[in-house]
Design an enzyme around this catalytic site. Structure first.
Site, mmCIF file in Angstrom:
data_model
loop_
_atom_site.group_PDB
_atom_site.id
_atom_site.type_symbol
_atom_site.label_atom_id
_atom_site.label_comp_id
_atom_site.label_asym_id
_atom_site.label_seq_id
_atom_site.Cartn_x
_atom_site.Cartn_y
_atom_site.Cartn_z
ATOM 1 N N THR A 1 -0.586 -6.204 0.432
ATOM 2 C CA THR A 1 -0.929 -6.001 1.922
ATOM 3 C C THR A 1 -1.274 -4.546 2.001
ATOM 4 O O THR A 1 -1.923 -4.249 3.119
ATOM 5 C CB THR A 1 0.189 -6.324 2.724
ATOM 6 N N ASP B 1 -4.178 6.462 -9.971
ATOM 7 C CA ASP B 1 -2.770 6.440 -9.204
ATOM 8 C C ASP B 1 -1.946 7.649 -9.266
ATOM 9 O O ASP B 1 -1.681 7.983 -10.735
ATOM 10 C CB ASP B 1 -2.023 5.160 -9.769
ATOM 11 N N ASP C 1 1.562 7.265 -11.005
ATOM 12 C CA ASP C 1 1.487 7.155 -12.638
ATOM 13 C C ASP C 1 0.880 8.237 -13.565
ATOM 14 O O ASP C 1 1.455 8.346 -14.531
ATOM 15 C CB ASP C 1 0.379 5.914 -12.869
ATOM 16 N N ARG D 1 3.372 1.276 -1.636
ATOM 17 C CA ARG D 1 2.432 0.439 -0.749
ATOM 18 C C ARG D 1 2.626 -0.824 -1.538
ATOM 19 O O ARG D 1 2.371 -1.177 -2.654
ATOM 20 C CB ARG D 1 0.825 0.733 -1.119
HETATM 21 C C1 PRP Z 1 0.583 6.563 -3.038
HETATM 22 C C2 PRP Z 1 0.476 8.003 -2.742
HETATM 23 C C3 PRP Z 1 0.684 7.868 -1.094
HETATM 24 C C4 PRP Z 1 0.226 6.392 -0.892
HETATM 25 C C5 PRP Z 1 -0.878 6.801 -0.240
HETATM 26 O O1 PRP Z 1 1.876 6.127 -3.401
HETATM 27 O O2 PRP Z 1 1.312 8.833 -3.418
HETATM 28 O O3 PRP Z 1 2.045 7.720 -0.916
HETATM 29 O O4 PRP Z 1 0.043 5.932 -2.230
HETATM 30 O O5 PRP Z 1 -1.489 5.472 0.267
HETATM 31 P P1 PRP Z 1 -1.633 4.961 1.499
HETATM 32 O O6 PRP Z 1 -2.480 6.427 2.347
HETATM 33 O O7 PRP Z 1 -2.616 4.003 1.578
HETATM 34 O O8 PRP Z 1 -0.627 4.900 2.314
HETATM 35 P P2 PRP Z 1 2.032 4.624 -3.999
HETATM 36 O O9 PRP Z 1 2.470 3.865 -2.910
HETATM 37 O O10 PRP Z 1 1.440 4.335 -5.201
HETATM 38 O O11 PRP Z 1 3.793 4.826 -4.584
HETATM 39 P P3 PRP Z 1 4.254 5.657 -5.850
HETATM 40 O O12 PRP Z 1 4.187 7.167 -5.378
HETATM 41 O O13 PRP Z 1 5.775 5.566 -5.749
HETATM 42 O O14 PRP Z 1 3.382 5.464 -6.959
HETATM 43 N N1 URA Z 2 -2.474 6.173 -4.057
HETATM 44 C C1 URA Z 2 -2.840 6.691 -5.146
HETATM 45 O O1 URA Z 2 -2.084 7.147 -6.060
HETATM 46 N N2 URA Z 2 -4.261 6.797 -5.216
HETATM 47 C C2 URA Z 2 -5.130 6.393 -4.325
HETATM 48 O O2 URA Z 2 -6.471 6.431 -4.806
HETATM 49 C C3 URA Z 2 -4.585 5.763 -3.502
HETATM 50 C C4 URA Z 2 -3.207 5.809 -3.068
#
Ligand code: PRP
Ligand code: URA
Length: 209
Positions: free
Chosen positions: A108, A200, A203, A104
């Site tokens: 945005t 997160d 993380d 994400r």
């Molecule tokens: C997180 C999570 C989803 C997304 C959800 O990933 O694992 O993929 O956010 O958010 P959304 O429903 O608003 O799209 P992130 O973008 O943090 O990436 P990562 O798993 O690489 O940390």
């Molecule tokens: N992605 C995450 O990992 N946590 C949240 O709460 C939302 C998006």
């Protein structure tokens, strides 16, 4: 909503509560994600078709039930979805694994795709897309759109924690996709994090913060 299943099993609920705590260390977090996924997989696949086969026990020939040649694919949304893959493969070891890379944009909140590799026969498989978090729904909507563009038709989405906003958006964008989750939370905060959520997920799985 008919397209949403929330698992109320006490083991899933208990483990998800431990997962949420900020004091749960990365190692235990990873183990819990795997365990909860395995329990959810067991329930989410209860509609797999069976067929009768003839086998021979040490006592006699007998007709028994086995899975009916259903081919499966597990598709984690990177990164956090990776934490759910082993939980799925523990129960369905013959499943193929595809990967969709998505993050994400922090300004945005729009999903950005950076990788996609799916099994060649994705159109013939039951596909389980896995990602611990369904927040705005943007990542899941785009990932599933991508899978459909490669011919995928039978798709389930498995997440641990969902926001009502994400469920609504995903249901509207892909009404044919069954959504499974352990908890539906209050909603999103101003940074589009799920509240109370677990923070997160990527993380916490990979220890990057
Ligand atoms: C997180 C999570 C989803 C997304 C959800 O990933 O694992 O993929 O956010 O958010 P959304 O429903 O608003 O799209 P992130 O973008 O943090 O990436 P990562 O798993 O690489 O940390
Ligand atoms: N992605 C995450 O990992 N946590 C949240 O709460 C939302 C998006």
């Amino acid at each position: 909503m008919d397209n949403v299943t929330v698992f109320e099993h006490p083991l899933i609920q208990h483990k998800t509560t431990v997962l949420r705590s900020k004091d749960t260390p990365n190692k235990e977090f990873r183990e819990l994600v795997e365990e909860i996924t395995m329990l959810m997989c067991y329930e989410a696949l209860r509609d797999l078709p069976l067929e009768e086969v003839e086998i021979e026990t040490p006592l006699k020939v007998s007709k028994q039930k086995m899975l009916k040649g259903k081919k499966l694919a597990v598709v984690p949304i990177l990164r956090a979805g990776l934490g759910m893959v082993n939980g799925m493969l523990n129960l369905i070891p013959s499943a193929k694994v595809g990967h969709i890379g998505m993050y994400r944009d922090e300004e945005t909140m729009q999903p950005q795709e950076y990788y996609c590799k799916l099994p060649a026969d994705i159109d013939k498989r039951l596909i389980v897309v896995v990602d611990p978090m369904l927040a705005t729904g943007g990542s899941a909507i785009d990932a599933i759109g991508q899978i459909k563009s490669y011919g995928g038709t039978q798709i389930k989405f498995l997440c641990l924690i969902a926001a009502p906003e994400g469920i609504k958006a995903l249901s509207e964008a892909h009404p044919d996709v069954q959504i499974y989750c352990a908890n539906v939370d209050e909603g999103l905060n101003e940074k589009c994090y799920i509240v109370p959520g677990l923070g997160d997920a990527g993380d916490r799985i990979f220890g990057t913060k």
